[in-house]
Design an enzyme around this catalytic site. Structure first.
Site, PDB file in Angstrom:
ATOM      1  N   PHE A 127       8.467  -1.133  -3.671  1.00 30.15           N
ATOM      2  CA  PHE A 127       7.568  -2.382  -3.370  1.00 30.15           C
ATOM      3  C   PHE A 127       6.251  -2.376  -4.298  1.00 30.15           C
ATOM      4  CE2 PHE A 127       3.690  -3.885  -1.204  1.00 30.15           C
ATOM      5  CZ  PHE A 127       4.106  -4.913  -0.729  1.00 30.15           C
ATOM      6  N   ALA A 128       6.270  -3.439  -5.292  1.00 29.17           N
ATOM      7  CA  ALA A 128       5.377  -3.550  -6.280  1.00 29.17           C
ATOM      8  C   ALA A 128       4.489  -4.862  -6.225  1.00 29.17           C
ATOM      9  CB  ALA A 128       6.000  -3.240  -7.874  1.00 29.17           C
ATOM     10  N   GLU A 131      -1.694  -4.044  -9.354  1.00 27.38           N
ATOM     11  CA  GLU A 131      -1.900  -3.997 -10.820  1.00 27.38           C
ATOM     12  C   GLU A 131      -2.930  -3.546 -11.210  1.00 27.38           C
ATOM     13  OE1 GLU A 131      -1.479  -8.197 -11.778  1.00 27.38           O
ATOM     14  OE2 GLU A 131       0.592  -8.541 -10.697  1.00 27.38           O
ATOM     15  N   GLY A 133      -5.423  -4.552 -12.674  1.00 25.28           N
ATOM     16  CA  GLY A 133      -6.551  -5.434 -12.405  1.00 25.28           C
ATOM     17  C   GLY A 133      -6.556  -6.029 -10.983  1.00 25.28           C
ATOM     18  N   SER A 136      -7.007  -3.945  -4.037  1.00 25.97           N
ATOM     19  CA  SER A 136      -7.573  -4.394  -2.785  1.00 25.97           C
ATOM     20  C   SER A 136      -7.543  -5.766  -3.130  1.00 25.97           C
ATOM     21  CB  SER A 136      -9.105  -3.829  -2.618  1.00 25.97           C
ATOM     22  OG  SER A 136      -9.039  -2.638  -2.575  1.00 25.97           O
ATOM     23  N   PHE A 160       0.485   2.218  -9.738  1.00 22.73           N
ATOM     24  CA  PHE A 160       0.819   3.161  -8.470  1.00 22.73           C
ATOM     25  C   PHE A 160       1.945   2.907  -7.619  1.00 22.73           C
ATOM     26  CE2 PHE A 160      -4.228   2.890  -9.112  1.00 22.73           C
ATOM     27  CZ  PHE A 160      -4.104   4.122  -9.715  1.00 22.73           C
ATOM     28  N   THR A 162       5.020   3.461  -5.394  1.00 20.02           N
ATOM     29  CA  THR A 162       5.715   4.511  -4.934  1.00 20.02           C
ATOM     30  C   THR A 162       7.225   4.597  -5.198  1.00 20.02           C
ATOM     31  OG1 THR A 162       3.785   4.898  -3.054  1.00 20.02           O
ATOM     32  CG2 THR A 162       6.030   5.926  -2.732  1.00 20.02           C
ATOM     33  N   GLU A 364      -2.421   1.251   1.031  1.00 23.20           N
ATOM     34  CA  GLU A 364      -2.025   0.396   2.242  1.00 23.20           C
ATOM     35  C   GLU A 364      -3.478  -0.242   2.711  1.00 23.20           C
ATOM     36  OE1 GLU A 364       1.509   0.823   4.250  1.00 23.20           O
ATOM     37  OE2 GLU A 364       2.674   1.847   2.693  1.00 23.20           O
TER      38      GLU A 364
HETATM   39  C1  LIG Z   1      -0.373   7.390  -4.459  1.00 26.47           C
HETATM   40  C2  LIG Z   1      -0.384   5.836  -4.077  1.00 26.47           C
HETATM   41  C3  LIG Z   1       0.718   4.976  -3.842  1.00 26.47           C
HETATM   42  C4  LIG Z   1       0.563   3.664  -3.856  1.00 26.47           C
HETATM   43  N1  LIG Z   1       1.646   3.060  -3.474  1.00 26.47           N
HETATM   44  C5  LIG Z   1       1.801   1.706  -3.652  1.00 26.47           C
HETATM   45  C6  LIG Z   1       3.007   1.232  -3.792  1.00 26.47           C
HETATM   46  O1  LIG Z   1       4.108   1.513  -3.280  1.00 26.47           O
HETATM   47  N2  LIG Z   1       3.026  -0.352  -3.782  1.00 26.47           N
HETATM   48  C7  LIG Z   1       1.826  -1.072  -4.147  1.00 26.47           C
HETATM   49  O2  LIG Z   1       1.931  -2.282  -4.600  1.00 26.47           O
HETATM   50  N3  LIG Z   1       0.580  -0.329  -4.322  1.00 26.47           N
HETATM   51  C8  LIG Z   1       0.348   1.228  -4.002  1.00 26.47           C
HETATM   52  N4  LIG Z   1      -0.624   1.763  -4.321  1.00 26.47           N
HETATM   53  C9  LIG Z   1      -1.735   1.032  -4.694  1.00 26.47           C
HETATM   54  C10 LIG Z   1      -2.900   1.059  -3.517  1.00 26.47           C
HETATM   55  O3  LIG Z   1      -2.358   0.173  -2.475  1.00 26.47           O
HETATM   56  C11 LIG Z   1      -4.178   0.670  -4.201  1.00 26.47           C
HETATM   57  O4  LIG Z   1      -4.598   1.807  -4.798  1.00 26.47           O
HETATM   58  C12 LIG Z   1      -5.238   0.276  -3.024  1.00 26.47           C
HETATM   59  O5  LIG Z   1      -5.000  -1.046  -2.571  1.00 26.47           O
HETATM   60  C13 LIG Z   1      -6.625   0.281  -3.826  1.00 26.47           C
HETATM   61  O6  LIG Z   1      -6.792  -0.760  -4.694  1.00 26.47           O
HETATM   62  P1  LIG Z   1      -7.223  -0.048  -6.191  1.00 26.47           P
HETATM   63  O7  LIG Z   1      -6.951   1.410  -6.594  1.00 26.47           O
HETATM   64  O8  LIG Z   1      -7.240  -1.080  -7.268  1.00 26.47           O
HETATM   65  O9  LIG Z   1      -8.727  -0.009  -5.925  1.00 26.47           O
HETATM   66  P2  LIG Z   1      -9.921  -1.095  -5.918  1.00 26.47           P
HETATM   67  O10 LIG Z   1      -9.285  -2.296  -5.180  1.00 26.47           O
HETATM   68  O11 LIG Z   1     -10.268  -1.312  -7.160  1.00 26.47           O
HETATM   69  O12 LIG Z   1     -10.950  -0.375  -5.159  1.00 26.47           O
HETATM   70  C14 LIG Z   1     -12.124   0.635  -5.746  1.00 26.47           C
HETATM   71  C15 LIG Z   1     -13.172   0.749  -4.646  1.00 26.47           C
HETATM   72  O13 LIG Z   1     -13.738  -0.310  -4.267  1.00 26.47           O
HETATM   73  C16 LIG Z   1     -13.540  -0.659  -2.818  1.00 26.47           C
HETATM   74  N5  LIG Z   1     -13.424  -2.154  -2.538  1.00 26.47           N
HETATM   75  C17 LIG Z   1     -12.790  -3.108  -3.146  1.00 26.47           C
HETATM   76  N6  LIG Z   1     -12.704  -4.187  -2.700  1.00 26.47           N
HETATM   77  C18 LIG Z   1     -13.836  -4.144  -1.722  1.00 26.47           C
HETATM   78  C19 LIG Z   1     -14.385  -5.049  -0.856  1.00 26.47           C
HETATM   79  N7  LIG Z   1     -14.081  -6.316  -0.813  1.00 26.47           N
HETATM   80  N8  LIG Z   1     -15.380  -4.699  -0.033  1.00 26.47           N
HETATM   81  C20 LIG Z   1     -15.750  -3.482  -0.117  1.00 26.47           C
HETATM   82  N9  LIG Z   1     -15.207  -2.360  -1.000  1.00 26.47           N
HETATM   83  C21 LIG Z   1     -14.197  -2.763  -1.804  1.00 26.47           C
HETATM   84  C22 LIG Z   1     -12.296   0.083  -2.454  1.00 26.47           C
HETATM   85  O14 LIG Z   1     -12.275   0.340  -0.847  1.00 26.47           O
HETATM   86  C23 LIG Z   1     -12.432   1.500  -3.366  1.00 26.47           C
HETATM   87  O15 LIG Z   1     -13.292   2.129  -2.609  1.00 26.47           O
HETATM   88  C24 LIG Z   1      -0.602   3.070  -4.235  1.00 26.47           C
HETATM   89  C25 LIG Z   1      -1.640   4.004  -4.666  1.00 26.47           C
HETATM   90  C26 LIG Z   1      -1.777   5.490  -4.589  1.00 26.47           C
HETATM   91  C27 LIG Z   1      -2.933   5.999  -5.342  1.00 26.47           C
END
Ligand SMILES: Cc1cc2nc3c(=O)[nH]c(=O)nc-3n(C[C@H](O)[C@H](O)[C@H](O)COP(=O)(O)OP(=O)(O)OC[C@H]3O[C@@H](n4cnc5c(N)ncnc54)[C@H](O)[C@@H]3O)c2cc1C
Length: 390
Positions: A127-128, A131, A133, A136, A160, A162, A364
């Site tokens: 599931f992708a 990105e 950029g 969240s 990222f 899975t 998630e």
């Molecule tokens: C091992 C692993 C498996 C994963 N599997 C998948 C997958 O299968 N498919 C997929 O699509 N994604 C997957 N992900 C991605 C995962 O869902 C994202 O890493 C997650 O949503 C956070 O996004 P980011 O890493 O870009 O952090 P960012 O969004 O850049 O966040 C950085 C920090 O800022 C905080 N932050 C961001 N926005 C706000 C806000 N509005 N208010 C307050 N704080 C905020 C966050 O909480 C965090 O502490 C996976 C990630 C990991 C590490």
């Protein structure tokens, strides 16, 4: 009347799963630690396949899959209880016969090519949406799909993901109408690996790494749009929403198992002439852990129950996920502390769990995003205080 008990049948299912995990899966644990410490995959895929077949013979196949697809369709509450049992071991085992919920949104042909082979274990999905950029901020994805004749041409990068290294097809989300963006301009595509996307593993502090996926002019036939053009963001939220209460469910099993290890160790480890179990500092860590595990258990089952009732469970699921992720990290930290230096070694699985459970606060929906959702629901009046099961 509020009733917290399991029916006889539910208890039997729970006990059967518990005994299967104890007798068939936990014996693999020492081998998993040995393999992983040597940089190899924990369990041979053939061994996992054998275990799944054994479980299937006992009826544990497709626990949440509809009966018309050969599943047991045990419902969200029972599925959560089963996942709690599976969380007791760190062996990367799961029952077979399941597929991503959004694949059911496919048409008959897509179900034949993607859903059914995934349920049968012949195909592997990923599931992708995330990105480089946009994590969240998933509404801000940039991967683009442009119509060209009977195909869509996809360009962009996902990160990222899975299962991205192993999957043979991806459910990828791309912008098809930049003006609308997430509000009607994102579409989900089913894209086979041999259509041309590439993956690269991402090393992480956990044992199973995700992957980055690159799409360079990948041509995807029109018939591979999942659901409707422009309605992909809703599908993505549906996928994420389903997993939300399952994440704490698994963590509850792990936390209970680890707390038992801490209780056992505290009884036998002596310091300053007494078992450490006699020191209040240790007792409080044990007590706080049990309180937090129990709280997480009921919040998770409540969210699952809401899903089972067909209610809007988003608020309850966010509460359960936030609480469960924090609980698991606090419990593993205390369990490690109670084990002293031994807790920090690779001889015991605690440090492994410590690394694995850290992810729960990130994927998630991070802790911060769950808090944001919970607060916004209250501030905007989507959720009310003072309710019980309403
Ligand atoms: C091992 C692993 C498996 C994963 N599997 C998948 C997958 O299968 N498919 C997929 O699509 N994604 C997957 N992900 C991605 C995962 O869902 C994202 O890493 C997650 O949503 C956070 O996004 P980011 O890493 O870009 O952090 P960012 O969004 O850049 O966040 C950085 C920090 O800022 C905080 N932050 C961001 N926005 C706000 C806000 N509005 N208010 C307050 N704080 C905020 C966050 O909480 C965090 O502490 C996976 C990630 C990991 C590490």
């Amino acid at each position: 009347m509020v009733d917290f008990s399991l029916s006889t049948e539910e208890r039997q299912i729970r006990d059967t799963v518990r005994s299967f995990i104890e007798k068939e899966v936990m014996p693999l644990e020492p081998e998993v630690l040995r393999n992983e410490n040597a940089g190899r995959p924990g369990v041979d895929p053939d061994v996992l396949r054998e275990l799944r077949l054994k479980a299937k013979k006992m009826g544990f196949w497709g626990i949440s899959t509809p009966e018309e697809y050969g599943g047991a369709d045990l419902g969200p509450v029972m599925s959560a209880i089963i996942v709690m049992e599976m969380g007791r071991t760190y062996v990367p085992f799961s029952f077979g016969g399941t597929a991503d919920n959004i694949l059911y949104a496919g048409n008959d042909e897509q179900k034949r090519r993607y859903l059914i082979p995934t349920i049968e274990g012949e195909r592997r999905s990923c599931f992708a949406i995330t990105e480089p950029g946009a994590g969240s901020d998933a509404r801000n994805i940039r991967t683009r799909a442009v119509k060209d004749g009977g195909d869509w041409v996809v360009n962009g990068e996902k990160t990222f993901i899975t299962g991205g290294s192993e999957a043979d097809f991806v459910m990828v989300f791309a912008v098809t109408d930049p003006e609308r963006g997430a509000a009607g301009g994102v579409t989900c595509f089913l894209v086979d690996r041999d259509m041309g996307w590439k993956s690269e593993p991402i090393p992480t502090m956990g044992e199973w790494g995700p992957a980055s996926l690159v799409f360079e002019d990948v041509r995807v036939p029109e018939e591979n749009v999942l659901g409707e053009v422009g309605r992909g963001f809703e599908l993505a939220m549906q996928w994420i929403g389903q997993g939300r209460y399952m994440i704490p469910a698994r963590a509850i099993g792990s936390a209970e198992r680890m707390l038992q290890m801490a209780v056992d160790y505290a009884r036998i480890r002596h310091s300053m002439g007494r078992p450490i179990a006699e020191y209040q500092a240790i007792q409080w860590m044990i007590a706080d852990s049990q309180v937090e595990i129990e709280a997480a258990k009921w919040l998770t089952l409540y969210a699952a129950w809401q899903v089972q009732q067909g209610m809007d469970a988003r608020h309850a699921s966010s509460i359960a996920k936030l609480n469960g992720a924090i609980m698991a990290n606090q419990v593993v930290d205390r369990v490690l502390q109670i084990h002293g230096g031994m807790g920090y070694t690779k001889e015991l699985p605690i440090e492994r769990w410590y690394r694995e459970l850290r992810l729960l606060r990130i994927f998630e929906g991070t802790d911060e995003i769950q808090r944001r959702t919970i607060a916004r629901n209250l501030l905007k009046g989507h959720a009310r205080l003072g309710t019980i099961g309403e």
